[in-house]
Design an enzyme around this catalytic site. Structure first.
Site, short mmCIF file in Angstrom:
data_model
loop_
_atom_site.label_atom_id
_atom_site.label_comp_id
_atom_site.label_asym_id
_atom_site.label_seq_id
_atom_site.Cartn_x
_atom_site.Cartn_y
_atom_site.Cartn_z
N LYS A 78 0.19 -13.67 6.10
CA LYS A 78 0.75 -12.45 6.68
C LYS A 78 1.53 -12.83 7.94
CE LYS A 78 -1.00 -7.87 8.21
NZ LYS A 78 -2.25 -7.06 8.34
N SER A 153 -2.17 -2.61 5.87
CA SER A 153 -0.91 -3.20 6.29
C SER A 153 -0.61 -4.56 5.66
CB SER A 153 -0.92 -3.38 7.81
OG SER A 153 -1.94 -4.29 8.21
N SER A 177 -7.00 -2.85 6.16
CA SER A 177 -5.70 -3.45 5.84
C SER A 177 -5.76 -4.65 4.90
CB SER A 177 -4.97 -3.86 7.12
OG SER A 177 -4.54 -2.71 7.82
#
Length: 485
Positions: A78, A153, A177
């Site tokens: 990420k 996310s 997330s």
């Protein structure tokens, strides 16, 4: 089977037997990324040259007999993890040209095992979102149905697994997330106990809630990844110095006699019928495996979303104050004084959702409202934590849905932030309690969309939830289902 479809443990055996080289696997992954990336947008940065260099070094280690479980395995991160010399944006325009001078501890631990870095993955801006529609680098699309959101996310981390663009990824989980996108994309995602994995070098959203965790294709890979990144880090004062078990060795398949709690507050009337049917089927599977079920209550669940959006936004308003165009981030041109430069830089650099949360948090911390909102939220957080402590006196793990519905359509909730926030209603309490939980594939909806099952464990009970998740995988085939992309 194509090389890009294999798991970590399958690739490890092939690399060990020298049936394939890491360079060959990496080339297959890069070709796969090029083929499907225009359809889903998982990556912000693809590091092809770096990946091939890492792979060549991994092949040298393997030839020298210096192989570990992750040596030569192509992974992606990420874009919230700092990576020395590689652009790190956190999904925000305000960091569009930021190149960190050092790397996050979690990535350093993976590098020590000889992983191959394929690139940095798309995400909601500063990890604020449940749909991956707030990234400054475009929305991410769900590989199972590209008209739908992948969850957020860590949306790019989930889609990279589901579209077979990476063998495994790392995400972060502040309110769900990791688990929510894992559920929507049909992969495995684990949120460890707060303090289990170092947050050093991870861009902060809400420091008392953020946690690093793996996203993978099955529970075995998840155990391998967690073993690699877990453990005490003196650079992170919230990192806990407690032994790290061999998580893979704990995957025995035997869960006879384990007590699974069903919190009544998580099986609500508005639950999607396909989600409810998948939970019912999972309960029957676990009964057949020898588990015992206990009805329990987490009575302060109703207050979790409100509590989270006071604490998380308050911490965000403080953490994001550093992006002022001087110390970090984009600097606007044409300002006539310092205050105007601050205002213009932050207005141009931050997106709408980040601005909304900064304003909410600043209001909650402001004079005259601090006690009424922030302090009260902290007190309610303690009540929620006590709910979990009390419930775990009678059960070993809890079973719940991950989300009330399968993945919704892109744009469906963009103009209704409250409805968007309720997407995380079953994941947020775990972050407030600071304990661990895992999302595993447990079904498909009538529209062939993945449905995830959440297993919540005691603090530092990752070994138990991985064992219970692995046992479910041995009895079902949901984790082997693939997106047709």
């Amino acid at each position: 089977m194509e090389l890009f479809e294999l798991t970590i443990h399958e690739l490890h055996e092939k690399l060990k037997a020298k049936e394939v080289s890491s360079v060959e696997v990496t080339r297959a992954m890069l070709t796969r990324i090029e083929a499907v990336e225009p359809k889903i947008g998982s990556f912000i940065t693809v590091t092809a040259d770096r990946a091939l260099s890492d792979a060549a070094e991994a092949d040298r280690r393997i030839a020298a007999g210096e192989m570990e479980l992750l040596t030569g395995i192509p992974l992606a991160l990420k874009d919230i993890f700092l990576t020395e010399g590689i652009k790190t944006t956190c999904g925000s325009r305000i960091l569009h040209n930021f190149v960190p001078p050092y790397s996050a501890t979690a990535y350093e631990k993976l590098k020590q095992q000889g992983v191959v870095l394929l690139g940095k993955l798309n995400q909601d801006e500063f990890a604020m979102g449940s749909s991956n529609e707030s990234s400054a680098y475009g929305s991410v699309r769900n590989p199972w149905d590209t008209s739908r959101i992948p969850g957020g996310s860590s949306g790019g981390s989930a889609t990279a697994i589901a579209a077979r663009q990476a063998v495994a990824t790392l995400g972060t989980d502040t309110g769900g997330s990791i688990r929510q996108p894992a559920s929507h994309c049909g992969c495995v995602g684990l949120k460890p106990t707060y303090g289990r994995v170092s947050r050093y070098g991870v861009i902060a959203y809400a420091s008392s809630l953020d946690q690093v965790g793996p996203m993978t294709r099955d529970a075995t890979d998840c155990a391998v990844m967690l073993s690699a990144v877990a453990g005490h880090d003196p650079k992170d004062s919230t990192s806990v110095d407690t032994p790290v078990p061999d998580y893979r060795a704990g995957l025995t398949g035997d869960i006879r006699g384990i007590r699974i709690g069903l919190p009544r507050e998580y099986f609500i009337a508005g639950l999607d019928p396909d989600v409810k049917a998948s939970m019912d089927a999972a309960i029957q599977t676990y009964r057949a495996l020898g588990a015992e079920f206990v009805d329990i209550s987490l009575p302060h669940t109703d207050y979790a979303v409100a509590t989270y959006y006071l604490i998380a936004t308050a911490e965000a308003s403080s953490n994001l104050a550093r992006y002022d165009g001087v110390r970090f981030g984009h600097r606007a041109g044409g300002a006539e004084n310092l205050l105007e430069m601050y205002v213009k830089s932050r207005s141009e650099g931050f997106g709408a959702e980040v601005k909304r949360r900064i304003m909410l948090g600043t209001y909650a911390l402001s004079s005259g409202y601090y006690d009424a909102y922030y302090v009260k939220a902290q007190k309610v957080r303690t009540l929620i934590m006590n709910d979990f402590i009390q419930a775990f006196r009678n059960v070993d793990v809890m079973l719940t849905p991950v989300a009330p519905t399968p993945a919704f359509r892109l744009g469906e909730k963009l103009n209704d932030p409250l409805q968007m926030y309720l997407s995380d209603i079953f994941t947020i309490p775990v972050n407030l309690a600071g304990t661990c939980a895992i999302s595993i594939p447990a079904g498909l909806s009538s529209e062939r969309l993945p449905i995830g099952l959440q297993l919540i464990g005691r603090p530092f009970g990752e070994e138990t939830i991985l064992r219970v998740a692995h046992a479910f995988e041995q009895a079902t085939e949901w984790h082997t289902q693939k997106a047709d992309i």
